[in-house]
Design an enzyme around this catalytic site. Structure first.
Site, PDB file in Angstrom:
ATOM      1  N   HIS A 124       0.830  -1.205   0.000  1.00 54.24           N
ATOM      2  CA  HIS A 124       0.000   0.000   0.000  1.00 54.24           C
ATOM      3  C   HIS A 124       0.865   1.256   0.000  1.00 54.24           C
ATOM      4  CE1 HIS A 124      -3.538  -2.483   0.564  1.00 54.24           C
ATOM      5  NE2 HIS A 124      -2.826  -3.174   1.432  1.00 54.24           N
ATOM      6  N   ASP A 130       3.110   6.216  -5.460  1.00 54.32           N
ATOM      7  CA  ASP A 130       3.051   6.405  -6.909  1.00 54.32           C
ATOM      8  C   ASP A 130       2.220   7.661  -7.152  1.00 54.32           C
ATOM      9  OD1 ASP A 130       2.475   6.411  -9.619  1.00 54.32           O
ATOM     10  OD2 ASP A 130       2.057   4.251  -9.726  1.00 54.32           O
ATOM     11  N   ARG A 133      -0.340   7.825 -10.068  1.00 50.38           N
ATOM     12  CA  ARG A 133      -1.566   7.092  -9.746  1.00 50.38           C
ATOM     13  C   ARG A 133      -2.453   7.852  -8.773  1.00 50.38           C
ATOM     14  NH1 ARG A 133      -2.772   4.755  -5.010  1.00 50.38           N
ATOM     15  NH2 ARG A 133      -4.134   2.911  -4.935  1.00 50.38           N
ATOM     16  N   GLY A 157     -12.390  -2.287  -3.121  1.00 46.77           N
ATOM     17  CA  GLY A 157     -11.000  -2.575  -2.796  1.00 46.77           C
ATOM     18  C   GLY A 157     -10.335  -1.339  -2.233  1.00 46.77           C
ATOM     19  N   ASP A 179     -12.968  -4.006   1.495  1.00 49.12           N
ATOM     20  CA  ASP A 179     -11.732  -4.734   1.204  1.00 49.12           C
ATOM     21  C   ASP A 179     -11.763  -6.074   1.929  1.00 49.12           C
ATOM     22  OD1 ASP A 179      -8.712  -3.454   0.131  1.00 49.12           O
ATOM     23  OD2 ASP A 179      -8.889  -5.495   0.884  1.00 49.12           O
ATOM     24  N   GLU A 208     -18.696  -9.811  -3.426  1.00 48.15           N
ATOM     25  CA  GLU A 208     -19.680 -10.856  -3.677  1.00 48.15           C
ATOM     26  C   GLU A 208     -20.444 -11.237  -2.415  1.00 48.15           C
ATOM     27  OE1 GLU A 208     -16.442 -11.178  -6.708  1.00 48.15           O
ATOM     28  OE2 GLU A 208     -16.514 -10.968  -4.530  1.00 48.15           O
ATOM     29  N   GLU A 222      -9.448   1.322  -7.799  1.00 49.63           N
ATOM     30  CA  GLU A 222      -8.160   1.236  -8.497  1.00 49.63           C
ATOM     31  C   GLU A 222      -7.909  -0.248  -8.711  1.00 49.63           C
ATOM     32  OE1 GLU A 222      -5.111   0.112  -9.325  1.00 49.63           O
ATOM     33  OE2 GLU A 222      -3.870   1.066  -7.778  1.00 49.63           O
ATOM     34  N   GLU A 231      -4.771 -10.326 -12.393  1.00 48.19           N
ATOM     35  CA  GLU A 231      -5.382 -10.407 -11.060  1.00 48.19           C
ATOM     36  C   GLU A 231      -6.903 -10.387 -11.087  1.00 48.19           C
ATOM     37  OE1 GLU A 231      -3.751  -7.849  -8.081  1.00 48.19           O
ATOM     38  OE2 GLU A 231      -1.699  -8.379  -8.574  1.00 48.19           O
ATOM     39  N   HIS A 409       4.069   2.622 -10.831  1.00 45.43           N
ATOM     40  CA  HIS A 409       4.455   1.336 -10.247  1.00 45.43           C
ATOM     41  C   HIS A 409       4.003   0.171 -11.124  1.00 45.43           C
ATOM     42  CE1 HIS A 409       0.278   1.279  -8.855  1.00 45.43           C
ATOM     43  NE2 HIS A 409       0.441  -0.006  -8.581  1.00 45.43           N
TER      44      HIS A 409
END
Length: 465
Positions: A124, A130, A133, A157, A179, A208, A222, A231, A409
């Site tokens: 993190h 970054d 970003r 997330g 998350d 979910e 993100e 991923e 990154h």
């Protein structure tokens, strides 16, 4: 007829861990820059913990903070991508729902290992540091302030909660920060320390599994991995969209485009391969086959410059976040046709992506007017795929990972050839690429690259783990 010059390398080590022979397996574990902890180690840790325990939001506790080990938890890959499916959204009592809920994918051991890998603060820290970003996301939130103020937001997330807090700062009525990783515990503390507990609700669980008792106006995430789709976290955004987003709602980012281009990289090849031809006066050329296998078997995440790129890029995949489906992402295939702009050895192909922060994307209905497209050229896809046009190019907010743009990154993802191909200026390079989710672990990506140049054709297959 395709000459499979790669076959010898593929037979000696391609595929998953237990199928790899000694040297390749060793490379897997010692390549710490890109694979900090083997998947086997993560799965073993989870099994030792008994699979975790239920936590709020229907997620799982991976026991990271309760079962300290001497092994330092690291990222799977350099540049660390957080538990992508773990950045999920939802909370509350479950009173609001669409007429038909999307099918919910079960949480597998691979998912739990994935979430565990994002419990460590280092990943993190790297993402937040970054600046390209983080500052682009902050700018996007500010740009869309009128669509966020007084509205309900889901951060799919959330990680440390930084994007959720940005949304709260521009006046969001409520933010569900979701998350599945243990980092959600720290996110809750961060929210409380900033006196935002009444606005930002941190939910520890998968998108979910958690429930939200109201429709949402904005989804922010993100979600992008290496090569954009690595991923498979975009699936979580799609699930959140289909479960909770109100008609006319906003998704940030709104669209994404994956590009590829042939590259030359003599320095990289020389440092990794030619080095073995003469080592302190000793002929170590017997090491060449193993060196090529270890260096180039898998995709490499690294930074290149525009000078390495031999042609204009080809659009591999365009993603409209308002319309894309989960099934659409299981396999992505395209044919390409490049014309080299210079005489140089072809060492491989580079992949990178852009994302845009707009309303629903506008896709052209005809390819008859190239001037309508951004960056269109004769090297663009032969299958008719073109870059989408923007409603107002001067106002489009773009996060780019292209070689000519400031580094991020994500860097670029390179698929190197085992043997370079000498190119002449204006020489054609043709072929196809297929990116598909691994059947064993959908977070892994199978890559099949076919390429032909100078009357010779080749196949390169690899797995991005």
């Amino acid at each position: 007829m395709v000459t499979r010059v790669e076959e010898d390398f593929l037979q000696r080590g391609a595929g998953y861990g237990e199928k790899n022979r000694g040297g390749v397996r060793l490379c897997w574990f010692v390549d710490f820059r890109r694979r900090w902890v083997s998947l086997e180690a993560k799965l073993a840790r989870i099994r030792n913990l008994g699979g975790g325990s239920p936590v709020s939001g229907g997620g799982y506790s991976n026991g990271y903070s309760h079962h300290p080990t001497t092994e330092k938890p690291h990222r799977q890959r350099r540049g660390g991508r957080r538990p992508r499916d773990g950045r999920d959204g939802g909370a509350g009592g479950g009173g609001w729902a669409r007429a038909s809920e999307p099918e919910r994918r079960p949480c597998t051991d691979f998912d739990k290992a994935y979430f565990q890998s994002y419990s460590h603060v280092g990943i993190h820290e790297e993402m937040i540091k970054d600046r390209v970003r983080t500052e682009t996301y902050k700018a996007a939130i500010t740009q869309h302030q009128n669509s966020i103020a007084g509205k309900v937001v889901v951060d799919v997330g959330c990680g440390t909660g930084i994007l959720s807090i940005f949304c709260a700062q521009v006046g969001a009525k409520r933010v569900y920060a979701v998350d599945a990783s243990e980092i959600a515990i720290q996110a809750s503390a961060v929210v409380k320390a900033n006196n935002l507990s009444d606005t930002v609700i941190v939910l520890h669980g998968r998108v979910e599994d958690v429930e939200i008792d109201e429709g949402v106006d904005v989804i922010i995430s993100e979600w992008m991995g290496y090569m954009l789709l690595y991923e498979s976290m975009l699936e979580s955004v799609i699930t959140a969209r289909d479960r909770w987003l109100k008609p006319g709602g906003l998704i940030l980012p709104s669209s994404a485009t994956l590009y590829m281009a042939p590259v030359t990289h003599t320095d990289r090849y020389r440092d990794s391969i030619d080095f073995w031809r003469n080592v302190y006066g000793i002929d170590m050329s017997a090491m060449l086959a193993l060196a090529k296998q270890c260096a180039f078997e898998e995709p490499s995440v690294e930074t290149i410059s525009g000078e390495n790129v031999l042609t204009w890029p080809h659009v591999v995949k365009q993603v409209d976040c308002y319309a894309v489906t989960i099934d659409e992402l299981k396999s992505v295939a395209t044919r390409y046709r490049f014309k080299s702009m210079m005489r140089a050895p072809l060492h491989g192909f580079a992949f990178w992506f852009d994302v845009e922060f707009n309303g629903p994307a506008i896709f052209p209905t005809s390819t008859d007017s190239p001037s309508l497209f951004i960056g269109s050229s004769s090297n663009n896809p032969v299958d008719g795929s073109q870059r989408k046009k923007r409603s107002n190019p001067n106002e489009a907010l773009v996060l780019s990972t292209a070689p000519e743009d400031p580094p991020t990154h994500w860097q670029q993802t390179l698929i190197y050839l085992y043997e370079p191909v000498d190119l002449e200026q204006d020489q054609l390079i043709e072929g196809s690429v297929t990116l598909s989710q691994s059947k064993e672990n959908p977070r892994f990506m199978n890559i099949r690259l076919e390429y032909a140049a100078g009357g010779r054709a080749f196949v390169k297959e690899s797995v991005m783990r």
